[in-house]
Design a protein around this motif. Sequence first.
Motif, PDB file in Angstrom:
ATOM      1  N   SER A  72      -3.590  -1.215   9.480  1.00  0.00           N
ATOM      2  CA  SER A  72      -4.315  -2.252   8.932  1.00  0.00           C
ATOM      3  C   SER A  72      -4.827  -3.268   9.991  1.00  0.00           C
ATOM      4  O   SER A  72      -4.204  -3.349  10.989  1.00  0.00           O
ATOM      5  CB  SER A  72      -3.085  -3.195   8.097  1.00  0.00           C
ATOM      6  N   TRP A  90       0.868  -1.298  -0.038  1.00  0.00           N
ATOM      7  CA  TRP A  90      -0.066   0.044   0.014  1.00  0.00           C
ATOM      8  C   TRP A  90       0.825   1.378   0.055  1.00  0.00           C
ATOM      9  O   TRP A  90       2.060   1.256   0.024  1.00  0.00           O
ATOM     10  CB  TRP A  90      -0.973   0.088   1.198  1.00  0.00           C
ATOM     11  N   ARG A 110       2.091  -3.851   3.390  1.00  0.00           N
ATOM     12  CA  ARG A 110       1.322  -3.735   4.279  1.00  0.00           C
ATOM     13  C   ARG A 110       1.435  -4.220   5.757  1.00  0.00           C
ATOM     14  O   ARG A 110       1.215  -3.297   6.825  1.00  0.00           O
ATOM     15  CB  ARG A 110      -0.137  -4.265   3.782  1.00  0.00           C
TER      16      ARG A 110
END
Length: 459
Positions: A394, A61, A70
């Motif tokens: 996340s 990301w 991520r």
Amino acid sequence: MNAQTLSTPNSTPAPASDGKKWAIVGGGMLGLTLAMRMAKQGHDVTLIEAAPVLGGLASVWNLGDIVWDRHYHVTLLSDSRLRNLIAEIGLEDKMKWVETKTGFYTGGKFYSMSDTKEFLSFPPLNLIEKLRLGGTIFYASKIKNWKRLERITVEKWLRRWSGNSVFEKIWEPLLKCKLGEAYKKTAASFIWAHTSRMYKARRTGLKKEMFGYVEGGYRTIIERMEEQLQQLGVKIKAGCPTSKVEKGTDGQFTIEFANDEPDAKFDRVIMTTPNAILDRVCVDLSVEEKQKFSNVSYLGIVCASLLLKKPLSVYYVTNLTDDWVPMTAVIEMTTIVDPQELGGNSVVYLPKYVPAEHEMFEKSDEEVKESFLSALERMYPEFTRDDVLAFEISRVRNVMAIPTLRYSESLPEMKSSVDGLYIVNSSYILKGNLNVNESITIAEDAMETVLKSELQTTV
């Protein structure tokens, strides 16, 4: 994505297809590996992924001005399956190896635990306690019959070999950080798997840790795999969450999607998704199978990624044992990754492992951010919030299946009760903890066991 010609085994024409249409649901590293292996045998494969990008837990990301993983990942020297795959897709020359250090934060102080000398001088433990701790780690690394460790809890086993004081000073805080209160029902095979992998990463006993990464992180690996899958004729359907898998009277499976994508028909289906999705999506599974899958407890993660102007420490991983600290560990990627790949900055991960139903998943990003940054200010006096260039969070509820007592005996077969439907997911990791190398191992082992008879092609 532009495909490129690669000097890899992909240049060899695949055998003729057997005519069956295969669907692989889940585009993480496990699903990607299965798709590549099957396509190289000449099978007609469609890879279906709910997210708009491939990679699963290994996806990437935007973090400020850079694109990076991520979640944190590292390759160990002992990760033979992953290293072989990296070589196979032509990225071996992009692999970088670095000697790393390990730290502990306990009693409000930092200690290095990167070599034998530092281990022996670790203040929180006396000499006898250090010897018992070191002996436990060494003994665990030599155990071959891991199944017997499924019959005893990790707490009971560690108290037996390390002693109560070492357990309460070191092991219990680490287990609570990693597993929460779920550590009380976790089998000793968990610590065996973790210790064995990390111990093998050392080149010589307790002297050196060599960790590696591919230039560009997992973005490089996933993009190369996607290119090769396209060259092999694999059809990729990203951004297509599966809502239902059902076998019809004609013997074919219909896959329905939660978006506007039309239904698709397949002869065979392999599910690589977490068990919670199986229970909801695979309507033909038996009641007994669904119950066994639902009995598996999952560990989730809330993981913050920080882009900082400067590193926090010299340690790749800092283990945290003080109970006030809200994170499980501090992962300093710049101890491995060249800062130039990160715009001259540093990437730090702050993971917190919690059960899938934990209240932390309901906290807002701001609440998590404030908690984590306040902890960093307390731990690292030179850190200021002005150092933070980007902060992203996340959340994944189903990351790792917790190996409870007699875990391997309680799982259903990969070949389900529905003819042509297979379950090949991370809950079948029995001899290790969740990491990319183990995911690849599950995929490749399944090719040689439960899928072998189905994958006989007519050339």
